[in-house]
Motif scaffolding. Structure first.
Motif, short mmCIF file in Angstrom:
data_model
loop_
_atom_site.label_atom_id
_atom_site.label_comp_id
_atom_site.label_asym_id
_atom_site.label_seq_id
_atom_site.Cartn_x
_atom_site.Cartn_y
_atom_site.Cartn_z
N ALA A 150 0.88 -1.16 0.15
CA ALA A 150 0.00 0.09 -0.04
C ALA A 150 0.79 1.38 -0.01
N VAL A 151 1.94 1.50 0.81
CA VAL A 151 2.68 2.38 1.02
C VAL A 151 3.68 2.72 -0.57
N ARG A 167 -2.42 12.97 -7.47
CA ARG A 167 -2.56 13.01 -6.10
C ARG A 167 -3.23 11.94 -5.30
N ALA A 168 -2.35 11.15 -4.58
CA ALA A 168 -2.59 10.10 -4.20
C ALA A 168 -3.07 10.24 -2.52
N VAL A 169 -3.62 9.54 -1.84
CA VAL A 169 -4.06 9.68 -0.40
C VAL A 169 -3.99 8.25 0.08
N LEU A 170 -3.25 7.86 1.06
CA LEU A 170 -3.13 6.52 1.84
C LEU A 170 -4.05 6.75 2.91
N GLU A 219 2.77 5.04 10.52
CA GLU A 219 4.03 4.84 11.21
C GLU A 219 5.15 5.05 10.29
N ALA A 220 5.00 4.38 8.94
CA ALA A 220 5.97 4.31 8.24
C ALA A 220 6.45 5.79 7.32
N LEU A 221 5.26 6.23 7.34
CA LEU A 221 5.00 7.53 6.63
C LEU A 221 4.93 8.82 7.49
N ARG A 222 5.33 8.73 8.82
CA ARG A 222 5.07 9.69 9.62
C ARG A 222 5.54 11.07 9.43
N ALA A 223 7.00 10.88 8.89
CA ALA A 223 7.52 12.13 8.31
C ALA A 223 7.46 12.32 6.86
N HIS A 224 6.52 11.67 6.27
CA HIS A 224 6.45 11.72 4.59
C HIS A 224 5.36 13.14 4.22
N SER A 225 5.78 13.59 3.13
CA SER A 225 4.70 14.55 2.76
C SER A 225 3.69 14.10 2.02
N GLY A 241 11.08 5.99 5.99
CA GLY A 241 9.80 6.66 5.66
C GLY A 241 9.50 7.00 4.24
N LEU A 242 10.13 6.20 3.16
CA LEU A 242 10.08 6.36 2.08
C LEU A 242 9.43 5.12 1.22
#
Length: 230
Positions: free
Chosen positions: A19-20, A32-35, A46-52, A179-180
């Protein structure tokens, strides 16, 4: 707007990783994708906490409202990281999805869980695609016996199998630790390449809108497995 539900009822299959990376690859293409993290474990969040990348923590009960809100806000593709249980929550995700990705590893227990998910999609007449994850790489052009055996079983499942297999690669975990997605962490790597190929296949199926269910002898064969991926 299109909605993709990433589903696995077996822990460790790599559902959240798929998914990520799908969401990250969609954004790389300019979409424009929203997870939407509907899994109570919150692995994607948790994996993308600091991701834009836009990540929304949600629940099965809120998915319909989230789909409506995402569409109104200009989202192109909503990717749902679904919970592994209960079944009612999985059904809620299936009902709002334009395409369901059934993620399974080529193991007996994963396959058993995957077949139950496929049966659920069959009951709901929901469009889906099976994605084999964490597959060993071919040797001398031949798939490992466990992979070829899994493919033979899935041949009769009635749901198309992705021609792109996601292989066992360290890059997936290394990217998540930063986080990528792999398309950002190692853009020229093999993991990034197969992720882009899967993303293209997903977009093609979303655009095509074909019914997923067909006679068993007409199931899409995974041409990218054991050969050049397509």
């Amino acid at each position: 707007m299109k909605t993709v539900a990433v589903i696995s009822r077996k822990g460790g299959a790599g559902k959240s990783t798929v998914a990520v990376n799908l969401a990250a690859a969609l954004r790389e293409r300019g979409l424009r994708a929203v997870l939407a993290d509907a899994d109570p474990l919150r692995s994607s969040s948790e994996a993308l906490r600091a991701h834009s990348l836009s990540v929304v923590e949600t629940s099965a009960a809120k998915l319909f409202a989230l789909v409506t809100a995402s569409s109104r806000s200009g989202c192109d593709v909503l990717v749902i990281d679904t919970p592994a249980s209960p079944e009612a929550d999985i059904v809620s995700a299936i009902k709002v999805a334009d395409l369901c990705l059934v993620v399974t590893r080529p193991t007996y227990l994963d396959l058993a869980a995957g077949l139950k998910t496929i049966d659920l999609l069959r009951q709901l007449r929901a469009p889906g695609l099976i994605v084999l994850n964490q597959c060993a790489s071919p040797r001398r052009g031949q798939e490992a016996r466990v992979v070829s055996g899994t493919l033979e079983t899935l041949r009769f499942a009635g749901l198309p199998v992705s021609g792109v297999a996601l292989r066992v690669r360290q890059a997936y975990q290394m990217a998540l630790s930063q986080g990528l997605g792999v398309v950002e962490w190692e853009p020229a790597g093999q993991a990034a390449s197969e992720t882009r190929d899967l993303t293209e296949l997903v977009l093609e199926r979303l655009e095509d809108g074909r019914q997923a269910w067909r006679p068993a002898n007409d199931v899409a064969r995974p041409g990218g497995l054991g050969a050049a991926q397509s």
